[in-house]
Scaffold this motif. Structure first.
Motif, PDB file in Angstrom:
ATOM      1  N   GLU A 293       0.833  -1.203   0.000  1.00 54.25           N
ATOM      2  CA  GLU A 293       0.000   0.000   0.000  1.00 54.25           C
ATOM      3  C   GLU A 293       0.865   1.250   0.000  1.00 54.25           C
ATOM      4  OE1 GLU A 293      -3.973  -1.454   2.474  1.00 54.25           O
ATOM      5  OE2 GLU A 293      -2.316  -0.496   3.545  1.00 54.25           O
ATOM      6  N   GLU A 294       1.836   1.275   0.893  1.00 53.91           N
ATOM      7  CA  GLU A 294       2.669   2.468   1.052  1.00 53.91           C
ATOM      8  C   GLU A 294       3.554   2.727  -0.156  1.00 53.91           C
ATOM      9  OE1 GLU A 294       2.892   1.941   5.934  1.00 53.91           O
ATOM     10  OE2 GLU A 294       4.607   1.398   4.667  1.00 53.91           O
ATOM     11  N   SER A 295       3.897   1.674  -0.897  1.00 59.70           N
ATOM     12  CA  SER A 295       4.781   1.825  -2.053  1.00 59.70           C
ATOM     13  C   SER A 295       4.031   2.063  -3.356  1.00 59.70           C
ATOM     14  CB  SER A 295       5.647   0.564  -2.201  1.00 59.70           C
ATOM     15  OG  SER A 295       6.405   0.331  -1.036  1.00 59.70           O
TER      16      SER A 295
ATOM     17  N   TRP B 132      -0.539   4.570  -1.939  1.00 63.70           N
ATOM     18  CA  TRP B 132      -0.597   5.894  -1.296  1.00 63.70           C
ATOM     19  C   TRP B 132       0.082   6.983  -2.115  1.00 63.70           C
ATOM     20  CZ3 TRP B 132      -4.033   3.332   0.313  1.00 63.70           C
ATOM     21  CH2 TRP B 132      -4.171   2.660   1.516  1.00 63.70           C
TER      22      TRP B 132
ATOM     23  N   THR C   1      -3.974   9.607   3.378  1.00 62.99           N
ATOM     24  CA  THR C   1      -2.954   8.561   3.460  1.00 62.99           C
ATOM     25  C   THR C   1      -2.112   8.697   4.718  1.00 62.99           C
ATOM     26  OG1 THR C   1      -1.423   9.854   2.079  1.00 62.99           O
ATOM     27  CG2 THR C   1      -2.841   8.252   0.955  1.00 62.99           C
TER      28      THR C   1
ATOM     29  N   GLU D  21      -1.023   5.837   7.361  1.00 60.64           N
ATOM     30  CA  GLU D  21       0.390   5.616   7.679  1.00 60.64           C
ATOM     31  C   GLU D  21       0.630   5.675   9.185  1.00 60.64           C
ATOM     32  OE1 GLU D  21       2.458   7.439   3.622  1.00 60.64           O
ATOM     33  OE2 GLU D  21       2.078   8.732   5.347  1.00 60.64           O
TER      34      GLU D  21
ATOM     35  N   HIS E  72      -0.434   2.390  10.505  1.00 64.75           N
ATOM     36  CA  HIS E  72       0.588   1.390  10.193  1.00 64.75           C
ATOM     37  C   HIS E  72       1.777   1.521  11.142  1.00 64.75           C
ATOM     38  CE1 HIS E  72      -0.743   0.776   5.710  1.00 64.75           C
ATOM     39  NE2 HIS E  72      -1.679   0.462   6.585  1.00 64.75           N
TER      40      HIS E  72
ATOM     41  N   ARG F 246       7.686   5.227   6.241  1.00 60.11           N
ATOM     42  CA  ARG F 246       6.445   4.709   5.692  1.00 60.11           C
ATOM     43  C   ARG F 246       6.244   5.160   4.249  1.00 60.11           C
ATOM     44  NH1 ARG F 246       6.690   2.212   9.552  1.00 60.11           N
ATOM     45  NH2 ARG F 246       6.549   0.667   7.932  1.00 60.11           N
ATOM     46  N   ARG F 247       7.223   5.914   3.704  1.00 59.07           N
ATOM     47  CA  ARG F 247       7.083   6.462   2.349  1.00 59.07           C
ATOM     48  C   ARG F 247       8.355   6.227   1.551  1.00 59.07           C
ATOM     49  NH1 ARG F 247       3.823  12.244   2.825  1.00 59.07           N
ATOM     50  NH2 ARG F 247       2.064  11.408   4.030  1.00 59.07           N
TER      51      ARG F 247
ATOM     52  N   ASN G  64      11.296   3.499   2.335  1.00 62.42           N
ATOM     53  CA  ASN G  64      10.729   2.152   2.433  1.00 62.42           C
ATOM     54  C   ASN G  64      11.135   1.277   1.246  1.00 62.42           C
ATOM     55  OD1 ASN G  64       9.100   3.456   0.575  1.00 62.42           O
ATOM     56  ND2 ASN G  64       7.171   2.713   1.428  1.00 62.42           N
TER      57      ASN G  64
ATOM     58  N   GLU H 156      10.298  10.155   5.252  1.00 64.16           N
ATOM     59  CA  GLU H 156       9.385   9.964   6.377  1.00 64.16           C
ATOM     60  C   GLU H 156       8.662  11.252   6.741  1.00 64.16           C
ATOM     61  OE1 GLU H 156       7.574   7.805   8.110  1.00 64.16           O
ATOM     62  OE2 GLU H 156       9.176   6.835   9.228  1.00 64.16           O
TER      63      GLU H 156
ATOM     64  N   THR I 115       5.076  10.140  11.723  1.00 61.02           N
ATOM     65  CA  THR I 115       5.243   8.687  11.799  1.00 61.02           C
ATOM     66  C   THR I 115       6.695   8.309  12.054  1.00 61.02           C
ATOM     67  OG1 THR I 115       5.516   8.506   9.384  1.00 61.02           O
ATOM     68  CG2 THR I 115       3.289   8.251  10.272  1.00 61.02           C
TER      69      THR I 115
END
Length: 267
Positions: free
Chosen positions: A64-66, A69, A83, A87, A90, A169-170, A174, A229, A233
């Motif tokens: 999802e994050e890759s 989002w 998003t 995150e 998550h 998370r981004r 990631n 990031e 988060t």
């Protein structure tokens, strides 16, 4: 027009069996089943169920994050806000799972952490199915949903399978973390599967798994893994990161160590 939850739509409405929305919903159904199993498990039965949960949840979230989002941040006016909320959920899941690694079974603290984990995971599902995915559905075609489904599935199959709360998370953090942490996590999964097949009594397999865990937590502290990031988060790395040469050596050695360990137990 009121948006309909993904949970209430047919496979055809969601773009067909290959659509990312159908794939997501299928994972959510499996997640609900695992959470029910976890709630009914004894203290001794919890760990194998948790490992199944991790192998589902963390690759799912990473994909999802890759894949999803970044697209939603581009195509939705409020995509950043939507998003970021997920995150943050998550990130809390990653922190809860990391905390569970250090809590004794049967303690009130562990039971509270498990309860909160189930609560956050179910909140995450509702946010995605009721809010994010219907918004995405409004902006992209069924064909695009199927293409996203393919990309999401490819990423999920090679994603890390354990908690890594320090990693961004981004992208790009990631994405850069994916290869080394996936190799380490999936090697650890094999060791743990072999250990539980032997009744969780093999101390050498447990030691190997713990060793891989320490290496992965060192790898995730590399500064490059935190690029992109959002501050909300971010979790301070603390501790010391592994030198790059140690990371490269560790990844090269993992396959040989795991293969040798498993081979000895087949003899």
């Amino acid at each position: 027009m009121t948006m309909r939850s993904v949970a209430d739509q047919s496979v055809r409405e969601l773009g067909g069996r290959m659509s990312v929305l159908v794939r997501q919903r299928d994972d959510h159904v499996e997640l609900d089943s695992l959470l029910d199993r976890l709630a009914l498990s004894s203290h001794e039965e919890q760990l194998p169920v948790l490992l199944d949960l991790y192998r589902l949840v963390f690759p799912h979230a990473f994909a999802e994050e890759s894949v999803l989002w970044p697209l939603m941040r581009r195509v939705l006016p409020d995509g950043e806000q939507l998003t970021l909320q997920v995150e943050q959920e998550h990130q809390e899941v990653n922190e809860l799972v990391t905390r569970l690694e250090h809590l004794e079974r049967g303690t009130p603290e562990r039971e509270a952490a498990l309860g909160r984990l189930a609560e956050v995971l179910r909140e995450d599902v509702r946010d995605e199915e009721d809010e994010l995915f219907p918004r995405l559905q409004e902006r992209v075609s069924a064909r695009q949903l199927r293409m996203l489904g393919l990309a999401w599935e490819i990423v999920r199959r090679v994603a890390p399978t354990r908690a890594h709360p320090i990693v961004a998370r981004r992208p790009p953090g990631n994405v850069l973390a994916a290869l080394p942490l996936s190799v380490l996590d999936r090697s650890r999964d094999r060791l743990d599967a072999a250990r539980f097949a032997r009744g969780a009594t093999d101390g050498s397999l447990h030691a190997l798994s713990e060793g891989l865990s320490r290496v992965s937590h060192a790898v995730e502290r590399l500064p490059i893994m935190r690029r992109g990031e959002d501050p909300s988060t971010s979790r301070g790395a603390g501790g010391r990161s592994a030198p790059v040469v140690v990371v490269i050596f560790a990844l090269g050695a993992v396959g040989a160590v795991v293969a040798a360990g498993l081979a000895r137990r087949r003899l």
